[in-house]
Design a protein around this motif. Structure first.
Motif, PDB file in Angstrom:
ATOM      1  N   SER A 221      18.794  21.733  95.137  1.00  0.00           N
ATOM      2  CA  SER A 221      17.778  21.514  96.170  1.00  0.00           C
ATOM      3  C   SER A 221      18.357  20.742  97.352  1.00  0.00           C
ATOM      4  CB  SER A 221      16.587  20.763  95.573  1.00  0.00           C
ATOM      5  OG  SER A 221      15.642  20.442  96.562  1.00  0.00           O
ATOM      6  N   MET A 222      19.223  19.767  97.057  1.00  0.00           N
ATOM      7  CA  MET A 222      19.869  19.014  98.139  1.00  0.00           C
ATOM      8  C   MET A 222      20.737  19.927  98.999  1.00  0.00           C
ATOM      9  SD  MET A 222      20.958  15.464  96.253  1.00  0.00           S
ATOM     10  CE  MET A 222      19.711  14.318  95.656  1.00  0.00           C
ATOM     11  N   ASP A 223      21.415  20.878  98.359  1.00  0.00           N
ATOM     12  CA  ASP A 223      22.197  21.870  99.090  1.00  0.00           C
ATOM     13  C   ASP A 223      21.302  22.672 100.030  1.00  0.00           C
ATOM     14  OD1 ASP A 223      24.895  21.773  98.803  1.00  0.00           O
ATOM     15  OD2 ASP A 223      25.058  23.369  97.315  1.00  0.00           O
ATOM     16  N   GLU A 224      20.136  23.085  99.528  1.00  0.00           N
ATOM     17  CA  GLU A 224      19.195  23.849 100.346  1.00  0.00           C
ATOM     18  C   GLU A 224      18.674  23.012 101.513  1.00  0.00           C
ATOM     19  OE1 GLU A 224      16.299  24.986  97.485  1.00  0.00           O
ATOM     20  OE2 GLU A 224      17.586  26.494  96.516  1.00  0.00           O
ATOM     21  N   ASP A 225      18.464  21.717 101.248  1.00  0.00           N
ATOM     22  CA  ASP A 225      17.986  20.821 102.308  1.00  0.00           C
ATOM     23  C   ASP A 225      19.008  20.718 103.444  1.00  0.00           C
ATOM     24  OD1 ASP A 225      15.704  20.345 100.843  1.00  0.00           O
ATOM     25  OD2 ASP A 225      16.405  18.440 100.020  1.00  0.00           O
ATOM     26  N   GLY A 229      18.659  21.715 107.478  1.00  0.00           N
ATOM     27  CA  GLY A 229      18.762  20.626 108.435  1.00  0.00           C
ATOM     28  C   GLY A 229      17.978  19.392 108.051  1.00  0.00           C
ATOM     29  N   LEU A 230      17.522  19.329 106.799  1.00  0.00           N
ATOM     30  CA  LEU A 230      16.739  18.178 106.335  1.00  0.00           C
ATOM     31  C   LEU A 230      17.623  17.050 105.812  1.00  0.00           C
ATOM     32  CD1 LEU A 230      13.937  20.137 104.444  1.00  0.00           C
ATOM     33  CD2 LEU A 230      13.814  19.090 106.725  1.00  0.00           C
ATOM     34  N   ARG A 231      18.859  17.378 105.474  1.00  0.00           N
ATOM     35  CA  ARG A 231      19.855  16.393 105.062  1.00  0.00           C
ATOM     36  C   ARG A 231      21.148  16.693 105.812  1.00  0.00           C
ATOM     37  NH1 ARG A 231      18.903  13.825  99.923  1.00  0.00           N
ATOM     38  NH2 ARG A 231      17.105  14.698  98.829  1.00  0.00           N
ATOM     39  N   SER A 232      21.979  15.671 105.922  1.00  0.00           N
ATOM     40  CA  SER A 232      23.296  15.887 106.519  1.00  0.00           C
ATOM     41  C   SER A 232      24.324  16.129 105.416  1.00  0.00           C
ATOM     42  CB  SER A 232      23.711  14.680 107.362  1.00  0.00           C
ATOM     43  OG  SER A 232      23.859  13.535 106.531  1.00  0.00           O
ATOM     44  N   ASP A 233      25.383  16.823 105.747  1.00  0.00           N
ATOM     45  CA  ASP A 233      26.443  17.094 104.775  1.00  0.00           C
ATOM     46  C   ASP A 233      27.515  16.012 104.878  1.00  0.00           C
ATOM     47  OD1 ASP A 233      28.007  18.276 102.866  1.00  0.00           O
ATOM     48  OD2 ASP A 233      28.851  19.789 104.206  1.00  0.00           O
ATOM     49  N   ASP A 234      27.078  14.756 104.725  1.00  0.00           N
ATOM     50  CA  ASP A 234      28.045  13.659 104.786  1.00  0.00           C
ATOM     51  C   ASP A 234      28.584  13.344 103.399  1.00  0.00           C
ATOM     52  OD1 ASP A 234      26.048  12.165 103.488  1.00  0.00           O
ATOM     53  OD2 ASP A 234      25.280  11.344 105.369  1.00  0.00           O
ATOM     54  N   ILE A 235      29.460  12.393 103.319  1.00  0.00           N
ATOM     55  CA  ILE A 235      30.146  12.094 102.067  1.00  0.00           C
ATOM     56  C   ILE A 235      29.176  11.547 101.013  1.00  0.00           C
ATOM     57  CG2 ILE A 235      30.824   9.757 102.774  1.00  0.00           C
ATOM     58  CD1 ILE A 235      33.547  10.312 101.402  1.00  0.00           C
ATOM     59  N   THR A 236      28.181  10.782 101.449  1.00  0.00           N
ATOM     60  CA  THR A 236      27.183  10.250 100.517  1.00  0.00           C
ATOM     61  C   THR A 236      26.354  11.378  99.917  1.00  0.00           C
ATOM     62  OG1 THR A 236      27.047   8.131 101.670  1.00  0.00           O
ATOM     63  CG2 THR A 236      25.175   8.738 100.294  1.00  0.00           C
ATOM     64  N   SER A 237      25.927  12.287 100.757  1.00  0.00           N
ATOM     65  CA  SER A 237      25.153  13.434 100.290  1.00  0.00           C
ATOM     66  C   SER A 237      25.991  14.297  99.351  1.00  0.00           C
ATOM     67  CB  SER A 237      24.684  14.259 101.490  1.00  0.00           C
ATOM     68  OG  SER A 237      24.010  15.422 101.067  1.00  0.00           O
TER      69      SER A 237
END
Length: 429
Positions: A221-225, A229-237
């Motif tokens: 789900s986080m990948d889909e987010d 554009g609901l989450r950033s693809d940063d190192i924490t994510s």
């Protein structure tokens, strides 16, 4: 004891506590007991009864059992008795076939497989009693998930091993934060490179969790987010969704082993994946990643030592504390930053409860990893929760003991209430 002698002991601890496991370790403990009892019976079991401690019952009620498509301890007992291989220990169910699973389901349907609460003071306890053709065999496991202490057939003791002391390293627990840090930073790479197998196994299961719909699909789900554009693809994510995805797959019963820590696959995932994620994104070497993983896993083991194998406190927070320390190391932090990271974790997420192993554990893993990364980043900026706050202490070892005391003595009643709520749910459904 010299540092070098301590290091030999540290490696022995890692080899004992960081091992491959197929499936959640509480159902696997039941399957292992049933498998070993069936082997002693030397006949196909016609009935299986497993008596378990309250904490083991709590952790095994709602989690997927690999290869079965089902959850819970009853199916684990059935497939363990009919198709388990005790020599594989925590991978006891590795050789399951669809035929064995079908046979196990038939045995269950006939009412010949039962799990009941044992009368024991042991937090981790399982006794399997299998019977066929007038003969009865038993296997008892206690203290550790693969700690077989007795095997019998028709009242004859076939094998007996003393209860394993939780402090198997002698009268004095050898680990401390400073000693662990010294080992992780100074030991020869060839002596610690074995820990990279944890990265291989656990990254593999994380990839499966992102690829397929397991459990609550927290990582996927986080990948889909990110795509939305609901989450950033940063190192924490990146670190959080990989760890969550691995837990998604594991809790749903994927037929693939993970590297566990202190008897828990989720703890192994949580102590490994965030560290490897940071190492990958920061372009660290295999040696740098291995040293951070050694630090993470030993810190998790050290914290777990003060808590015990099973408790009302979620083990993911301990493993995430370890990974936070490993992340601090990868970011250039030293012993001071590692200690700050631990204090920040104890000062924030210490109270998360364990209400059994289940698909929602992936949410707890995600929350713990995010807290760990925040703790490490604050530590790198020179910030830590002061020793005057709450259960935190300026002395890092006292701080850790305080956390252990909270989870053992302090949460005994919590543990009882959680179990009571869980076992009586069906009364209100």
């Amino acid at each position: 004891m010299t540092a070098k002698n301590e290091w030999v002991e540290f490696i022995a601890i890692l080899n004992r506590e960081v091992v491959p496991a197929l499936g959640c370790t509480e159902p696997v403990t039941v399957a292992l007991a049933a498998a070993r009892a069936a082997e002693a019976l030397d006949a196909k079991p016609q009935s299986v009864l497993v008596q378990v401690s309250g904490n083991l019952l709590k952790n095994g009620m709602g989690v997927g059992v690999p290869g079965t498509g089902m959850t819970g301890l009853v199916i684990a007992a059935a497939v363990g008795a009919l198709g388990g291989n005790s020599e594989l220990r925590l991978e006891v169910l590795r050789d399951l076939t669809p035929e064995i699973v079908a046979e196990a389901k038939n045995l269950m349907a006939d009412g010949n497989v039962k799990v009941e609460l044992a009368q024991t003071d042991e937090l981790l306890f399982a006794k399997a009693i299998v019977a066929a053709e007038g003969h009865v065999a038993t296997c008892t496991i206690a203290r550790t998930h693969a700690g077989i202490i007795e095997v019998t057939k028709d009242d004859e003791i076939l094998d007996s091993t003393p209860l394993e002391d939780e402090d198997a390293s002698g009268d004095v627990w050898p680990l401390s934060v400073s000693a662990i840090y010294g080992f992780a930073t100074e030991a020869d790479f060839e002596d610690i490179s074995f820990i990279l197998e944890a990265a291989r196994l656990n990254e593999s299961i994380a990839a499966e969790g992102l690829e397929h719909d397991f459990g609550l699909k927290v990582g996927r789900s986080m990948d889909e987010d990110i795509a939305l554009g609901l989450r950033s693809d940063d190192i924490t994510s990146f670190a959080t969704r990989l760890a969550a995805a691995a837990s998604d797959a594991r809790m749903d019963g994927i037929m693939q082993p993970v590297m566990s820590n202190s008897g828990s696959g989720n703890q192994g995932i949580t102590a490994t994946i965030p560290v490897t994620a940071f190492a990958r994104r920061l372009n660290k070497s295999e040696e740098e990643m291995a040293r951070a993983l050694i630090l993470s896993h030993l810190i998790a083991i050290h914290l777990k030592h003060h808590l015990g194998r099973l408790s009302a406190l979620c083990g993911a927070i301990l493993a995430a504390t370890g990974s936070g320390c490993g992340i601090a190391m990868l970011l250039g932090g030293g012993l001071v930053e590692v200690e700050r990271t631990i204090k920040n974790m104890v000062g924030t997420i210490a109270g998360m409860i364990c209400d059994g192993a289940k698909t929602s554990c992936a949410l707890k893993v995600a929350s713990s990893v995010e807290a760990a990364i925040n703790s490490a980043l604050l530590a790198m900026k020179g910030t830590s929760v002061p020793g005057s706050d709450g259960i935190v202490d300026d002395d890092i070892e006292i701080c850790i003991k305080n956390l252990g005391r909270l989870g053992t003595v302090g949460m005994c009643e919590t543990d009882k209430i959680i179990l009571d709520i869980m076992v009586h749910k069906k009364d209100h459904s």
